[in-house]
Design a protein around this motif. Structure first.
Motif, PDB file in Angstrom:
ATOM      1  N   HIS A  68       0.853  -1.193   0.000  1.00 44.31           N
ATOM      2  CA  HIS A  68       0.000   0.000   0.000  1.00 44.31           C
ATOM      3  C   HIS A  68       0.887   1.241   0.000  1.00 44.31           C
ATOM      4  CE1 HIS A  68      -2.640   2.810   2.622  1.00 44.31           C
ATOM      5  NE2 HIS A  68      -2.872   3.040   1.346  1.00 44.31           N
ATOM      6  N   LEU A  69       0.695   2.103  -0.988  1.00 45.57           N
ATOM      7  CA  LEU A  69       1.467   3.352  -1.035  1.00 45.57           C
ATOM      8  C   LEU A  69       0.746   4.426  -0.228  1.00 45.57           C
ATOM      9  CD1 LEU A  69       2.712   3.534  -4.743  1.00 45.57           C
ATOM     10  CD2 LEU A  69       3.857   2.577  -2.725  1.00 45.57           C
ATOM     11  N   THR A  70       1.427   4.930   0.784  1.00 46.15           N
ATOM     12  CA  THR A  70       0.843   5.937   1.667  1.00 46.15           C
ATOM     13  C   THR A  70       1.945   6.819   2.229  1.00 46.15           C
ATOM     14  OG1 THR A  70      -0.164   6.268   3.843  1.00 46.15           O
ATOM     15  CG2 THR A  70       0.789   4.088   3.446  1.00 46.15           C
ATOM     16  N   MET A  71       1.658   8.111   2.345  1.00 42.77           N
ATOM     17  CA  MET A  71       2.661   9.039   2.880  1.00 42.77           C
ATOM     18  C   MET A  71       3.047   8.709   4.329  1.00 42.77           C
ATOM     19  SD  MET A  71       0.282  12.420   3.442  1.00 42.77           S
ATOM     20  CE  MET A  71       1.360  13.313   4.560  1.00 42.77           C
ATOM     21  N   TYR A  72       2.232   7.878   4.995  1.00 40.33           N
ATOM     22  CA  TYR A  72       2.496   7.539   6.399  1.00 40.33           C
ATOM     23  C   TYR A  72       3.364   6.292   6.560  1.00 40.33           C
ATOM     24  CZ  TYR A  72      -1.520  10.627   6.649  1.00 40.33           C
ATOM     25  OH  TYR A  72      -2.363  11.692   6.489  1.00 40.33           O
ATOM     26  N   ILE A 131       4.057   1.613   2.395  1.00 37.62           N
ATOM     27  CA  ILE A 131       5.304   2.195   1.885  1.00 37.62           C
ATOM     28  C   ILE A 131       5.081   3.641   1.459  1.00 37.62           C
ATOM     29  CG2 ILE A 131       6.905   2.079  -0.092  1.00 37.62           C
ATOM     30  CD1 ILE A 131       7.462  -0.068   2.002  1.00 37.62           C
ATOM     31  N   SER A 132       6.025   4.503   1.859  1.00 33.47           N
ATOM     32  CA  SER A 132       5.930   5.915   1.450  1.00 33.47           C
ATOM     33  C   SER A 132       6.973   6.237   0.382  1.00 33.47           C
ATOM     34  CB  SER A 132       6.148   6.836   2.656  1.00 33.47           C
ATOM     35  OG  SER A 132       7.404   6.567   3.250  1.00 33.47           O
ATOM     36  N   ILE A 133       6.566   7.179  -0.451  1.00 31.51           N
ATOM     37  CA  ILE A 133       7.477   7.745  -1.457  1.00 31.51           C
ATOM     38  C   ILE A 133       7.730   9.171  -0.961  1.00 31.51           C
ATOM     39  CG2 ILE A 133       7.784   8.284  -3.911  1.00 31.51           C
ATOM     40  CD1 ILE A 133       7.335   5.280  -3.430  1.00 31.51           C
ATOM     41  N   GLY A 134       8.606   9.284   0.010  1.00 29.91           N
ATOM     42  CA  GLY A 134       8.696  10.530   0.781  1.00 29.91           C
ATOM     43  C   GLY A 134       7.504  10.590   1.724  1.00 29.91           C
ATOM     44  N   ASN A 135       7.636  11.413   2.795  1.00 32.73           N
ATOM     45  CA  ASN A 135       6.530  11.473   3.757  1.00 32.73           C
ATOM     46  C   ASN A 135       5.733  12.763   3.637  1.00 32.73           C
ATOM     47  OD1 ASN A 135       8.841   9.707   5.519  1.00 32.73           O
ATOM     48  ND2 ASN A 135       6.782   8.874   5.343  1.00 32.73           N
ATOM     49  N   GLN A 136       5.730  13.325   2.431  1.00 34.69           N
ATOM     50  CA  GLN A 136       4.908  14.507   2.164  1.00 34.69           C
ATOM     51  C   GLN A 136       3.707  14.088   1.324  1.00 34.69           C
ATOM     52  OE1 GLN A 136       5.741  17.551   3.451  1.00 34.69           O
ATOM     53  NE2 GLN A 136       7.364  16.374   4.440  1.00 34.69           N
ATOM     54  N   PRO A 137       2.586  14.822   1.448  1.00 32.98           N
ATOM     55  CA  PRO A 137       1.436  14.500   0.595  1.00 32.98           C
ATOM     56  C   PRO A 137       1.722  14.906  -0.846  1.00 32.98           C
ATOM     57  CG  PRO A 137       0.979  16.456   1.904  1.00 32.98           C
ATOM     58  CD  PRO A 137       2.319  15.951   2.347  1.00 32.98           C
ATOM     59  N   HIS A 138       1.492  14.006  -1.809  1.00 30.55           N
ATOM     60  CA  HIS A 138       1.528  14.401  -3.222  1.00 30.55           C
ATOM     61  C   HIS A 138       0.423  13.670  -3.938  1.00 30.55           C
ATOM     62  CE1 HIS A 138       4.409  10.971  -3.979  1.00 30.55           C
ATOM     63  NE2 HIS A 138       4.982  11.371  -2.857  1.00 30.55           N
ATOM     64  N   SER A 139       0.714  12.757  -4.860  1.00 29.80           N
ATOM     65  CA  SER A 139      -0.393  12.174  -5.605  1.00 29.80           C
ATOM     66  C   SER A 139      -0.148  10.706  -5.902  1.00 29.80           C
ATOM     67  CB  SER A 139      -0.635  12.966  -6.893  1.00 29.80           C
ATOM     68  OG  SER A 139      -0.292  12.222  -8.025  1.00 29.80           O
ATOM     69  N   GLU A 140      -1.232  10.007  -6.191  1.00 28.17           N
ATOM     70  CA  GLU A 140      -1.171   8.590  -6.536  1.00 28.17           C
ATOM     71  C   GLU A 140      -0.389   8.374  -7.838  1.00 28.17           C
ATOM     72  OE1 GLU A 140      -3.635  10.663  -5.985  1.00 28.17           O
ATOM     73  OE2 GLU A 140      -5.561   9.862  -6.619  1.00 28.17           O
ATOM     74  N   VAL A 141      -0.425   9.353  -8.729  1.00 28.53           N
ATOM     75  CA  VAL A 141       0.297   9.217 -10.000  1.00 28.53           C
ATOM     76  C   VAL A 141       1.806   9.275  -9.758  1.00 28.53           C
ATOM     77  CG1 VAL A 141       0.685  10.228 -12.275  1.00 28.53           C
ATOM     78  CG2 VAL A 141      -1.612  10.212 -11.309  1.00 28.53           C
ATOM     79  N   SER A 142       2.236  10.270  -9.019  1.00 35.18           N
ATOM     80  CA  SER A 142       3.679  10.391  -8.760  1.00 35.18           C
ATOM     81  C   SER A 142       4.170   9.244  -7.889  1.00 35.18           C
ATOM     82  CB  SER A 142       4.001  11.744  -8.103  1.00 35.18           C
ATOM     83  OG  SER A 142       3.127  11.984  -7.019  1.00 35.18           O
ATOM     84  N   ALA A 143       3.391   8.857  -6.886  1.00 34.34           N
ATOM     85  CA  ALA A 143       3.809   7.762  -5.998  1.00 34.34           C
ATOM     86  C   ALA A 143       3.964   6.473  -6.809  1.00 34.34           C
ATOM     87  CB  ALA A 143       2.785   7.572  -4.874  1.00 34.34           C
ATOM     88  N   LEU A 144       2.990   6.198  -7.666  1.00 33.29           N
ATOM     89  CA  LEU A 144       3.037   4.974  -8.468  1.00 33.29           C
ATOM     90  C   LEU A 144       4.215   5.003  -9.448  1.00 33.29           C
ATOM     91  CD1 LEU A 144       1.676   2.302  -9.235  1.00 33.29           C
ATOM     92  CD2 LEU A 144       0.267   3.592 -10.861  1.00 33.29           C
ATOM     93  N   VAL A 196      -1.194  -0.877  -4.111  1.00 33.27           N
ATOM     94  CA  VAL A 196      -2.492  -0.259  -3.837  1.00 33.27           C
ATOM     95  C   VAL A 196      -2.329   1.244  -3.735  1.00 33.27           C
ATOM     96  CG1 VAL A 196      -4.472  -0.242  -2.274  1.00 33.27           C
ATOM     97  CG2 VAL A 196      -3.094  -2.335  -2.522  1.00 33.27           C
ATOM     98  N   VAL A 197      -3.109   1.989  -4.539  1.00 33.69           N
ATOM     99  CA  VAL A 197      -3.109   3.457  -4.427  1.00 33.69           C
ATOM    100  C   VAL A 197      -4.538   3.941  -4.230  1.00 33.69           C
ATOM    101  CG1 VAL A 197      -0.976   3.949  -5.702  1.00 33.69           C
ATOM    102  CG2 VAL A 197      -3.128   3.745  -6.957  1.00 33.69           C
ATOM    103  N   GLY A 198      -4.666   5.011  -3.455  1.00 34.45           N
ATOM    104  CA  GLY A 198      -5.995   5.518  -3.113  1.00 34.45           C
ATOM    105  C   GLY A 198      -6.373   6.750  -3.897  1.00 34.45           C
ATOM    106  N   ALA A 199      -7.582   7.217  -3.607  1.00 34.76           N
ATOM    107  CA  ALA A 199      -8.060   8.482  -4.156  1.00 34.76           C
ATOM    108  C   ALA A 199      -8.402   9.350  -2.950  1.00 34.76           C
ATOM    109  CB  ALA A 199      -9.279   8.254  -5.032  1.00 34.76           C
ATOM    110  N   GLU A 200      -9.474   8.984  -2.255  1.00 37.23           N
ATOM    111  CA  GLU A 200      -9.823   9.675  -1.018  1.00 37.23           C
ATOM    112  C   GLU A 200      -9.151   8.957   0.152  1.00 37.23           C
ATOM    113  OE1 GLU A 200     -14.065   9.273  -0.848  1.00 37.23           O
ATOM    114  OE2 GLU A 200     -13.955   7.234  -1.593  1.00 37.23           O
ATOM    115  N   LYS A 201      -9.570   9.280   1.380  1.00 35.97           N
ATOM    116  CA  LYS A 201      -8.957   8.654   2.573  1.00 35.97           C
ATOM    117  C   LYS A 201      -9.137   7.142   2.536  1.00 35.97           C
ATOM    118  CE  LYS A 201      -8.872   9.637   7.526  1.00 35.97           C
ATOM    119  NZ  LYS A 201      -9.255   8.414   8.189  1.00 35.97           N
ATOM    120  N   MET A 202      -8.070   6.423   2.795  1.00 36.89           N
ATOM    121  CA  MET A 202      -8.115   4.956   2.735  1.00 36.89           C
ATOM    122  C   MET A 202      -8.741   4.371   3.998  1.00 36.89           C
ATOM    123  SD  MET A 202      -6.882   3.534   0.026  1.00 36.89           S
ATOM    124  CE  MET A 202      -7.991   4.729  -0.648  1.00 36.89           C
ATOM    125  N   PRO A 203      -9.574   3.331   3.846  1.00 37.43           N
ATOM    126  CA  PRO A 203     -10.103   2.657   5.038  1.00 37.43           C
ATOM    127  C   PRO A 203      -8.952   2.070   5.858  1.00 37.43           C
ATOM    128  CG  PRO A 203     -11.137   1.824   3.011  1.00 37.43           C
ATOM    129  CD  PRO A 203     -10.014   2.722   2.599  1.00 37.43           C
TER     130      PRO A 203
END
Ligand code: SAM
Length: 174
Positions: free
Chosen positions: A78-82, A120-133, A102-109
């Motif tokens: 699961h890709l998440t900034m956290y 897994i985070s791609i950096g710990n800043q908020p960005h987007s599902e496109v860049s993370a993927l 797994v990438v989300g759109a709104e808040k993930m359950p």
């Protein structure tokens, strides 16, 4: 190694553009296909049209996400900034033959964090599902600059200026 993507929480009106970009990024960076938790036939057919013209056998389809995720036969990421930074886990991830990202759109359950094997985070800043993927696929598959698509009807010839696109209609292979 085979990588698949699960897109969770797509909202038909609000997310159609970014979800299309998620799917096209998955394809262009080497994933085998993408599963959506929301059925959106218009979006699915626009992505299939890209596959038809630009080649390859990338698929897009709807699944009931909870049972699909629970039963996936491979590593679930699961890709998440956290989450834990990708570089701390990349060697472990690369040992697996089948990976679901797994990438989300709104808040993930909350259960997504529990069911997945890795958050897994791609950096710990908020960005987007496109860049993370994109970063995940590039680092894990490393096919971004070498990928070829079979049976492409259109192919770009890289050039310093302008746009050169070759039509391969009838040749059956790129
Ligand atoms: C616009 S974000 C929405 C995040 C949402 N606010 C949340 O708390 O889950 C959409 C998706 O982008 C991905 N994403 C955004 N920033 C990320 C980061 N730094 N690392 C990994 N994935 C990220 C996650 O998959 C997330 O579900």
């Amino acid at each position: 190694m085979e990588v698949f993507v699960l897109r969770l929480g797509h909202r038909r009106d609000r997310d159609k553009r970014i979800s299309t970009h998620v799917a096209l990024t998955a394809r262009a960076f080497g994933a085998k296909g993408i599963y959506f938790s929301t059925r959106d036939e218009r979006l699915f057919s626009s992505v299939r049209d890209v596959v038809y013209r630009w080649g390859g056998d990338f698929f897009i389809r709807h699944v009931k996400w909870r049972e699909f995720l629970k039963n996936f036969d491979g590593l679930r990421v699961h890709l998440t900034m956290y989450g834990i930074p990708l570089l701390e886990k990349i060697e472990e991830i690369k040992k697996h033959e089948r990976i679901l990202v797994v990438v989300g759109a709104e808040k993930m359950p909350a259960e997504v964090y529990e069911i997945c094997d890795l958050n897994i985070s791609i950096g710990n800043q908020p960005h987007s599902e496109v860049s993370a993927l994109a970063v995940f696929l590039d680092r894990v598959l490393d096919r971004t600059f070498s990928i070829k698509f079979e049976s492409a009807k259109l192919e770009v010839l890289p050039s310093e200026r302008g746009k050169i696109v070759v039509e391969r209609e009838g040749e059956g292979k790129s």
